[in-house]
Design an enzyme around this catalytic site. Structure first.
Site, short mmCIF file in Angstrom:
data_model
loop_
_atom_site.label_atom_id
_atom_site.label_comp_id
_atom_site.label_asym_id
_atom_site.label_seq_id
_atom_site.Cartn_x
_atom_site.Cartn_y
_atom_site.Cartn_z
N LYS A 81 0.86 -1.18 0.00
CA LYS A 81 0.00 0.00 0.00
C LYS A 81 0.89 1.23 0.00
O LYS A 81 2.02 1.20 0.49
CB LYS A 81 -0.89 0.02 1.24
CG LYS A 81 -2.15 0.85 1.06
CD LYS A 81 -3.22 0.11 0.28
CE LYS A 81 -4.52 0.87 0.27
NZ LYS A 81 -5.60 0.11 -0.37
N GLY A 182 -21.21 6.59 4.61
CA GLY A 182 -20.37 6.91 3.46
C GLY A 182 -21.15 6.75 2.17
O GLY A 182 -21.63 5.65 1.87
N GLY A 184 -19.99 7.80 -1.01
CA GLY A 184 -19.12 8.01 -2.15
C GLY A 184 -19.26 6.93 -3.19
O GLY A 184 -20.30 6.28 -3.30
N VAL A 186 -18.06 3.87 -3.41
CA VAL A 186 -18.37 2.53 -2.92
C VAL A 186 -19.70 2.51 -2.16
O VAL A 186 -20.60 1.74 -2.48
CB VAL A 186 -17.23 2.00 -2.03
CG1 VAL A 186 -17.63 0.68 -1.37
CG2 VAL A 186 -15.97 1.79 -2.87
#
Length: 354
Positions: A81, A182, A184, A186
């Protein structure tokens, strides 16, 4: 900043690179957790961190999560990552993206990057001008690649339906109250798929206008970001940033299931035990949210052979997520252990660290 190996999330990472490019202003961290199964794959997060050690911890936790995610998803790839540290204004330039691409290239193929929070397909196109070790690039219709968000959302949707069947004994989410944190790429995608099946949605986002717009589109309700973690529901689906399941939030949960796409939802591993003790079914995040990496991972692996990967093959692999979750939950119940411990043990075995 303490020594890396003294960090709680060190976990014997193979390699951690801290990059600063003076000309572009780039500051980044690339953390490589494991290459046991193949090159370490995981997206790049573009974010402003109040303190440098917060960026390091994020990179370490996220890269370990990618080792586990890729292993459990059956990908022949390890875990890595990157985080790119932005200023308070979120400044991101083409020069920074090019410098980051140079840093990825210098890893010699050990690390493969893609989109994550704060990164777009266009950003990956800019990175790809300096390295071939990048995925999530624009794809022709019917081919794998592009924005991983919709693929992540699809896998989470399938995981939620599996959780509802396992915990509530229902063969559909029709009428099931699902709180989505959330809205957004996804979270919004998950909400739209659930709404088509008749789920009753409660939505929250730091951008209140986005939550309101999604509620109008899906027929859902809106809750504030302060309310969503304790709202009465059947399923809580965290799809924003991590560490939302902690000593303060877990006692206040009013749900039977936690199943969402945010990475590192458990602030610390022992919070999985707290969920287990409360009888709340938990879908380990790196298992349920693997759809995106399945998409871009196979895009990259096929591209290395000069071939395109058909999106139908990707969706078939994403459709295996519910079965993996079921095996974790069954083992959890049989052994009386929290599902996160069961999943971690399975993943560690796969990467040779069992």
């Amino acid at each position: 900043m303490p020594a890396l190996w003294n960090e709680a999330d060190w976990d014997e990472h193979e390699r951690v690179e801290i990059i600063h490019d003076r000309n572009s202003g780039l500051t980044a961290i690339i953390a490589l957790h494991s290459t046991h199964l193949g090159p370490g794959a995981g997206g790049t997060r573009f974010w402003h961190y109040a303190e440098p050690d917060m960026a390091v911890r994020d990179a370490l936790r996220l890269s370990r999560g990618m080792s586990f995610k890729n292993a459990m998803a059956g990908l022949p790839m390890g875990g890595g990552k990157a985080v790119v540290v932005l200023d308070k204004d979120g400044t991101k330039t083409t020069e920074m993206l090019h410098a980051f691409g140079d840093a990825v290239e210098a890893m010699g193929g050990q690390y493969v990057t893609a989109e994550d929070v704060g990164a777009s397909v266009a950003d990956m196109v800019a990175v790809a001008t300096r390295t071939s070790h990048v995925c999530g690039l624009p794809a022709d219709e019917g081919d794998a690649g592009g924005d991983p968000g919709p693929f992540t959302a699809y896998g989470i949707y399938l995981g939620i339906t599996a959780a509802v069947a396992h915990k509530l004994g229902k063969d559909s989410v029709d009428g099931v109250r699902i709180a989505v944190q959330g809205c957004g790429s996804v979270g919004g995608g998950v909400a739209r798929l659930l709404a088509k099946d008749g789920a009753k949605l409660i939505l929250a986002d730091i951008n209140a206008d986005a939550a309101q717009a999604l509620a109008a589109e899906t027929g859902g309700e809106v809750a504030s970001v302060d309310e969503i973690m304790a709202v009465e529901c059947d399923v809580l689906s965290p799809n924003a940033l991590g560490a939302v399941l902690n000593d303060e939030t877990i006692p206040a949960l009013n749900c039977a299931i936690v199943a969402g796409g945010a990475n590192n939802q458990l602030a610390r591993p022992h919070h999985g035990q707290q969920l287990h003790d409360r009888g709340i079914l938990y879908a380990p995040d790196y298992v349920i949210n693997a759809g995106g990496i399945i998409n871009v991972g196979w895009e990259y692996l096929y591209a290395q052979k000069g071939e395109d990967c058909d999106v139908s093959a990707v969706n078939a692999r994403i459709a295996e997520i519910p079965g993996r979750l079921q095996s974790i939950w069954q083992k959890s119940e049989a052994e009386g252990r929290p599902s996160n411990e069961v999943a971690d043990a399975m993943a560690r075995e796969l990467i040779g660290r069992g």
